[in-house]
Design a protein around this motif. Structure first.
Motif, PDB file in Angstrom:
ATOM      1  N   UNK A 135      -5.284  17.891  71.253  1.00 50.56           N
ATOM      2  CA  UNK A 135      -6.246  17.279  72.170  1.00 50.56           C
ATOM      3  C   UNK A 135      -6.375  18.015  73.501  1.00 50.56           C
ATOM      4  N   UNK A 136      -5.796  19.216  73.589  1.00 46.37           N
ATOM      5  CA  UNK A 136      -5.867  19.985  74.834  1.00 46.37           C
ATOM      6  C   UNK A 136      -7.314  20.229  75.269  1.00 46.37           C
ATOM      7  N   UNK A 137      -8.194  20.393  74.298  1.00 52.23           N
ATOM      8  CA  UNK A 137      -9.606  20.625  74.589  1.00 52.23           C
ATOM      9  C   UNK A 137     -10.139  19.555  75.527  1.00 52.23           C
ATOM     10  N   UNK A 138      -9.872  18.276  75.203  1.00 49.18           N
ATOM     11  CA  UNK A 138     -10.379  17.176  76.026  1.00 49.18           C
ATOM     12  C   UNK A 138      -9.625  17.061  77.345  1.00 49.18           C
ATOM     13  N   UNK A 139      -8.317  17.310  77.322  1.00 52.89           N
ATOM     14  CA  UNK A 139      -7.512  17.160  78.539  1.00 52.89           C
ATOM     15  C   UNK A 139      -8.066  18.040  79.661  1.00 52.89           C
ATOM     16  N   UNK A 140      -8.301  19.308  79.367  1.00 53.74           N
ATOM     17  CA  UNK A 140      -8.758  20.226  80.417  1.00 53.74           C
ATOM     18  C   UNK A 140     -10.259  20.127  80.645  1.00 53.74           C
ATOM     19  N   UNK A 141     -11.037  19.999  79.567  1.00 58.78           N
ATOM     20  CA  UNK A 141     -12.497  19.959  79.713  1.00 58.78           C
ATOM     21  C   UNK A 141     -12.953  18.719  80.474  1.00 58.78           C
ATOM     22  N   UNK A 142     -12.247  17.598  80.356  1.00 57.75           N
ATOM     23  CA  UNK A 142     -12.653  16.354  81.011  1.00 57.75           C
ATOM     24  C   UNK A 142     -12.046  16.186  82.397  1.00 57.75           C
ATOM     25  N   UNK A 143     -11.192  17.107  82.805  1.00 53.97           N
ATOM     26  CA  UNK A 143     -10.580  17.001  84.132  1.00 53.97           C
ATOM     27  C   UNK A 143     -11.611  17.377  85.203  1.00 53.97           C
ATOM     28  N   UNK A 144     -11.312  17.004  86.442  1.00 57.60           N
ATOM     29  CA  UNK A 144     -12.189  17.378  87.556  1.00 57.60           C
ATOM     30  C   UNK A 144     -11.865  18.777  88.053  1.00 57.60           C
ATOM     31  N   UNK A 145     -10.582  19.109  88.113  1.00 61.66           N
ATOM     32  CA  UNK A 145     -10.183  20.420  88.632  1.00 61.66           C
ATOM     33  C   UNK A 145      -8.780  20.745  88.135  1.00 61.66           C
ATOM     34  N   UNK A 146      -8.537  22.013  87.914  1.00 55.05           N
ATOM     35  CA  UNK A 146      -7.215  22.497  87.517  1.00 55.05           C
ATOM     36  C   UNK A 146      -6.533  23.143  88.717  1.00 55.05           C
ATOM     37  N   UNK A 147      -5.310  22.714  88.997  1.00 57.54           N
ATOM     38  CA  UNK A 147      -4.492  23.349  90.028  1.00 57.54           C
ATOM     39  C   UNK A 147      -3.664  24.438  89.353  1.00 57.54           C
ATOM     40  N   UNK A 148      -3.832  25.671  89.765  1.00 58.54           N
ATOM     41  CA  UNK A 148      -3.159  26.793  89.117  1.00 58.54           C
ATOM     42  C   UNK A 148      -2.086  27.361  90.032  1.00 58.54           C
ATOM     43  N   UNK A 149      -0.816  27.261  89.588  1.00 55.33           N
ATOM     44  CA  UNK A 149       0.299  27.849  90.342  1.00 55.33           C
ATOM     45  C   UNK A 149       0.340  29.348  90.030  1.00 55.33           C
ATOM     46  N   UNK A 150      -0.669  30.053  90.486  1.00 57.12           N
ATOM     47  CA  UNK A 150      -0.954  31.415  90.027  1.00 57.12           C
ATOM     48  C   UNK A 150       0.139  32.409  90.377  1.00 57.12           C
ATOM     49  N   UNK A 151       0.692  32.320  91.553  1.00 56.87           N
ATOM     50  CA  UNK A 151       1.655  33.332  91.994  1.00 56.87           C
ATOM     51  C   UNK A 151       3.104  32.971  91.682  1.00 56.87           C
ATOM     52  N   UNK A 152       3.353  31.769  91.163  1.00 57.79           N
ATOM     53  CA  UNK A 152       4.728  31.299  90.971  1.00 57.79           C
ATOM     54  C   UNK A 152       5.283  31.735  89.622  1.00 57.79           C
ATOM     55  N   UNK A 153       6.496  32.306  89.629  1.00 54.11           N
ATOM     56  CA  UNK A 153       7.162  32.700  88.389  1.00 54.11           C
ATOM     57  C   UNK A 153       7.791  31.507  87.679  1.00 54.11           C
ATOM     58  N   UNK A 154       8.118  30.467  88.453  1.00 53.53           N
ATOM     59  CA  UNK A 154       8.736  29.269  87.880  1.00 53.53           C
ATOM     60  C   UNK A 154       8.450  28.090  88.797  1.00 53.53           C
TER      61      UNK A 154
END
Length: 687
Positions: free
Chosen positions: A275-294
C-alpha cells in the motif's frame, strides 16, 4: 547578497586577473592553457582551508575533489601530489551592446582524462536575477524557524496555485499514523489507527536513512503501549525533528515507516508495503532527511548563509570599470546537495520521492523544495531554480519521471515506457539492505504506471513493451547474479547492481522477429507488483548456436566484433561466419553486452534476434559505436532441461551481420527447443 556571501582572496585574485574570454566554450582546447587560463589554489591544503572558511567557490571545488579522490577521510593531505587545476572563462549570451550577460567559469585539470572540468560556475548580470536570489539577514545563519517559515510559504504556494500537484490525489488514510500534539514546553506523540483519525485529515511522510544504530520501532509487543504514548525522548533525533516540523507547518499527523509498520510481523510488512503507493501519493508533503546518514543526525544541519548565497563579482579587468556586477551561481548544487546525498543512495527512496506530490529536502547547507511544477531553495526561494539558465536540467527524479494520478494530455504510452526505463536506471543504481525488497521497493510506482498503461506487469517489465524491455544490460562491470532466487533471468531484477535499459525503440519503427507465446510470473502474495517465486517466457523465433572470439581476462561487460572474410579470424563453426575482435576506428558489426560479468565466457551460447529497426531510425539510437539494425538476446541453455534457456546478455548487430548468420537454415539439436515449425522458428522457454 554581498552581506552574507563570501569569496576568498584566491578566488577574487584569480577572477580579477582574467583579461580575455575563450570562445571555444569548453576547456578541452590547448588555448585554455596558453594565456587564457589561470592557476587557482596551489595546494589541496589551501583549497581545503578556504572551503572551511565558507568560500562559495572553494566549498564546491573541494566537494568535487573529494568525490573524485576521496580526500575527505584522509588524515593528512600530500600537497606534493595535488592535482593542479586552472580557471578559465567562456562567453555566454550577449546583450545588444555585445557585452556578455552570462560568463561560464570553468575549473579544470588539463592533465585529467579527456580534460574534463571538475566544476562549472556561471556569472550572470545581477540585474537579470533581481527577485530570484534571496537577500538574507546579515547574521550569517538562516535559523531553524526562519527556514521553516520559508517552507510554509512554499507549501502554501503549491497548494493554492499548482493544479497538477493536487489533481487526482485520494483521501484514503494509511493503516496507522503518528498523531503529534502540542504540550507545554514541547509535544507528545501516539500511534493511531486510521479508524480513529477524521477522514478529512491531512498528513506528512518522512523519508530517512535507517543507519546501523538501533532505535525504537513498532513491534507486536509494544503496539498497545505505542497507541497510548510514543516515548518521544527515546526516538532518534530525525524523528523528533520531523514531529517538530509537523507541528510548525500546522499538521497533526505524520507517517513514519518504522513507527507505523509492525517491524517483526511479516504479514503486516507485506500488507503495508503493498500500500506504499497510497501512503505517499495521498500525503500532503514528504519530509526528506536528505543529508542525514542515520536517525541520530537529525534534520537540521548547522547553516552558514555564506556557503549558500551566490556572491557578486565585478569583472572590471575584463569588461571595464563601468561594467555591471555579476552574480556567481553553481551548476552542481542540486547534485551535491540532493542527488549525491546519503538519502538518495537508498532504493526505497525512488518511489517515495516520485509518488509524494511535494518534497521538503533538509539538505546539508539549506532547505530545498520540490514538487511537480517548481524547484526552489533558500538561496533561490521563488521557484526559479529551473528558470535561470544554469539549472534548466536539474536531473531530479521528479522531473525525469513526472508521473502523477492525472497525466497531462500530451503524455503518450511511449513516454511512459521511457519514463519507466529512466526509473529502472536510477533505481538499480541505489542500495537495498534486503535483497528481497527489489520488487516491493518499487511496487508503489509499478501500480501508478499500471494504472495509466493498463498493461501487464511482468517482473519489472511490461507486456506490451516486452521486446524492448528484454534489452536491458548490466551497467559496466557492476552486475552480479543475485545469490538467491528473486526473478527470472530475463528480468533486470535478477541482477544485483546498476542496470541500463537500452533506449526504447518506438513500436511503430520496429519489426518483431519473434512471437511471444506465453509470459507469466507467480507472485508470492496477492500483490502482482511485489515479490515473486517464479516466472517464464515462451518465445518462437530464429535460434543460432555461436562461439564468440576469446578475449583476455577483463572486468568489462562489453564485447565488440567485426565480421571478416575467410582469411581474417578463427572460424565460427556453428553458423559458418567469421568474427574477430573489434578493431578501433572501424564501426563494430556486432556488439555484445554480458549480464552479468563473465556470463558469455562459454562455448555453448545461442543468439535469438528479437526485432529489427527501420533503417530510417536505427542511426538515431546508437551511432557508429553501437549497431542498431537488429537487436536480440544472448542465451545459455539450462542443463538437463529441454528447450530451456537463461538470458546472459544482449546483442546489437548490423543488417549485413544478421543476414550472414541467419540467411542459412541451421541444424539445431532437439535438446535445445520445445517445438520447431519446419522453417526457422524454434519455440523455447526462458526462466
Amino acid at each position: 547578497m554581498g552581506a552574507c556571501s563570501f569569496l576568498c582572496l584566491t578566488c577574487k585574485s584569480t577572477l580579477g586577473r582574467v583579461k580575455c574570454i575563450n570562445k571555444n566554450g569548453y576547456p578541452v582546447s590547448p588555448s585554455f592553457e596558453q594565456g587564457q587560463s589561470y592557476i587557482h589554489h596551489q595546494t589541496l591544503s589551501s583549497l581545503k582551508m578556504s572551503a572551511r572558511e565558507q568560500c562559495y567557490i572553494c566549498i564546491r571545488l573541494w566537494d568535487a575533489f573529494d568525490r573524485a579522490y576521496g580526500f575527505g577521510g584522509a588524515p593528512s593531505l600530500d600537497d606534493s601530489r595535488s592535482p593542479k587545476y586552472w580557471c578559465a572563462l567562456s562567453a555566454g549570451p550577449a546583450n545588444l551592446n555585445g557585452v556578455p550577460t552570462q560568463l561560464n567559469i570553468w575549473f579544470f585539470n588539463p592533465s585529467s582524462n579527456f580534460g574534463q572540468p571538475y566544476s562549472m560556475f556561471e556569472a550572470t548580470m545581477s540585474q537579470q536575477l533581481q527577485g530570484h536570489v534571496a537577500i538574507p539577514a546579515s547574521t550569517g545563519s538562516s535559523g531553524k524557524f526562519q527556514s521553516l517559515g520559508q517552507a510554509s510559504r512554499w507549501l502554501s504556494r503549491c497548494i493554492t496555485q499548482h493544479d497538477r500537484c493536487s489533481a487526482g490525489r485520494g483521501r484514503e488514510l494509511p493503516t496507522r499514523l503518528v498523531k503529534v500534539s502540542k504540550e507545554k514546553g514541547g509535544f507528545s506523540a501516539r500511534l493511531c489507527n486510521n479508524s480513529d483519525v477524521p477522514s478529512h485529515s491531512k498528513y506528512l511522510t518522512l523519508s530517512h536513512c535507517w543507519g546501523k544504530v538501533r532505535f525504537v520501532t513498532l513491534t507486536a509487543q509494544n503496539l498497545s503501549q505505542m497507541r497510548k504514548s510514543i516515548p518521544v525522548a527515546k526516538l532518534p533525533r530525525v524523528f523528533q525533528d520531523a514531529m517538530l516540523v509537523t507541528q510548525e507547518l500546522g499538521f497533526g499527523y505524520i507517517w513514519i515507516d518504522s513507527l507505523c509498520i509492525i517491524q517483526n510481523s511479516e504479514s503486516d510488512w507485506l500488507n503495508e508495503s503493498a500500500n506504499m503507493y497510497r501512503v505517499y501519493a495521498n500525503s500532503t508533503c514528504n519530509l526528506a532527511a536528505t543529508s542525514s546518514h542515520n536517525g541520530q543526525e537529525g534534520l537540521f544541519a548547522p547553516t552558514d548563509m555564506k556557503a549558500t548565497v551566490p556572491p557578486e563579482f565585478n569583472f572590471s579587468q575584463l569588461l571595464g570599470k563601468a561594467s555591471s556586477p555579476y552574480t556567481i551561481t553553481s551548476s552542481s548544487d542540486w547534485s551535491r546537495e540532493i542527488s549525491w546525498a546519503p538519502l538518495h543512495q537508498r532504493a526505497w527512496v525512488c518511489q517515495e520521492q516520485v509518488l509524494a506530490p511535494r518534497i521538503l529536502h533538509f539538505a546539508k547547507e539549506q532547505l530545498y523544495w520540490e514538487c511537480f511544477q517548481e524547484e526552489s531553495c533558500e538561496a533561490f526561494p521563488n521557484g526559479s531554480l529551473r528558470k535561470i539558465s544554469l539549472h534548466k536540467n536539474l536531473g531530479n527524479l521528479k522531473s525525469l519521471v513526472p508521473i502523477t494520478p492525472v497525466l497531462p494530455h500530451a503524455t503518450s504510452t511511449h513516454d511512459l515506457y521511457e519514463q519507466w526505463e529512466l526509473l529502472v536506471r536510477n533505481y538499480t543504481s541505489c542500495d537495498l539492505t534486503c535483497a528481497t525488497d527489489k520488487f516491493p521497493a518499487l511496487s508503489g510506482l509499478a501500480k501508478m504506471f499500471q494504472k495509466h498503461l493498463k498493461d501487464t506487469y511482468l517482473a519489472g517489465l511490461w507486456g506490451n513493451n516486452l521486446l524492448n524491455g528484454l534489452m536491458w544490460e548490466a551497467h559496466h562491470s557492476y552486475g552480479t547474479i543475485s545469490p538467491g532466487y528473486r526473478a527470472p533471468s530475463w528480468s533486470w531484477a535478477s541482477v544485483d547492481g546498476a542496470v541500463n535499459p537500452r533506449r526504447g525503440v518506438r513500436r511503430d519503427t520496429m519489426k518483431p522477429l519473434v512471437r511471444v507465446l506465453e509470459a507469466t510470473t507467480k507472485p508470492l502474495t496477492k500483490d502482482p507488483t511485489g515479490q515473486i517465486q517464479g516466472g517464464f517466457l515462451r518465445l518462437a523465433g530464429s535460434l543460432r548456436q555461436i562461439t564468440l572470439a576469446k578475449h583476455p581476462p577483463t572486468s568489462i561487460v562489453y564485447w565488440k566484433f567485426n565480421l571478416f572474410d575467410d582469411q581474417s579470424a578463427s572460424r565460427n563453426s556453428q553458423c559458418g561466419v567469421r568474427f574477430c575482435s573489434w578493431v578501433k576506428g572501424q564501426p563494430p558489426d556486432l556488439f555484445v553486452a554480458q549480464s552479468p560479468r563473465n556470463a558469455c565466457e562459454t562455448d555453448n551460447l545461442f543468439m535469438m534476434p528479437l526485432f529489427s529497426v527501420d533503417p530510417k531510425y536505427s542511426d538515431r539510437t546508437g551511432g557508429d559505436e553501437y549497431p542498431q539494425d537488429v537487436q536480440g538476446l544472448v542465451l545459455r541453455p539450462e542443463k538437463g532441461v529441454t528447450g530451456t534457456f537463461k538470458k546472459v546478455g544482449i546483442f546489437l548487430m548490423k543488417m549485413k551481420c544478421y543476414e550472414a548468420i541467419f540467411r542459412k537454415k541451421a541444424r539445431i539439436s532437439s535438446c535445445y527447443y520445445e517445438g520447431f515449425d519446419g522453417s526457422d522458428m524454434y519455440s523455447i522457454r526462458m526462466i
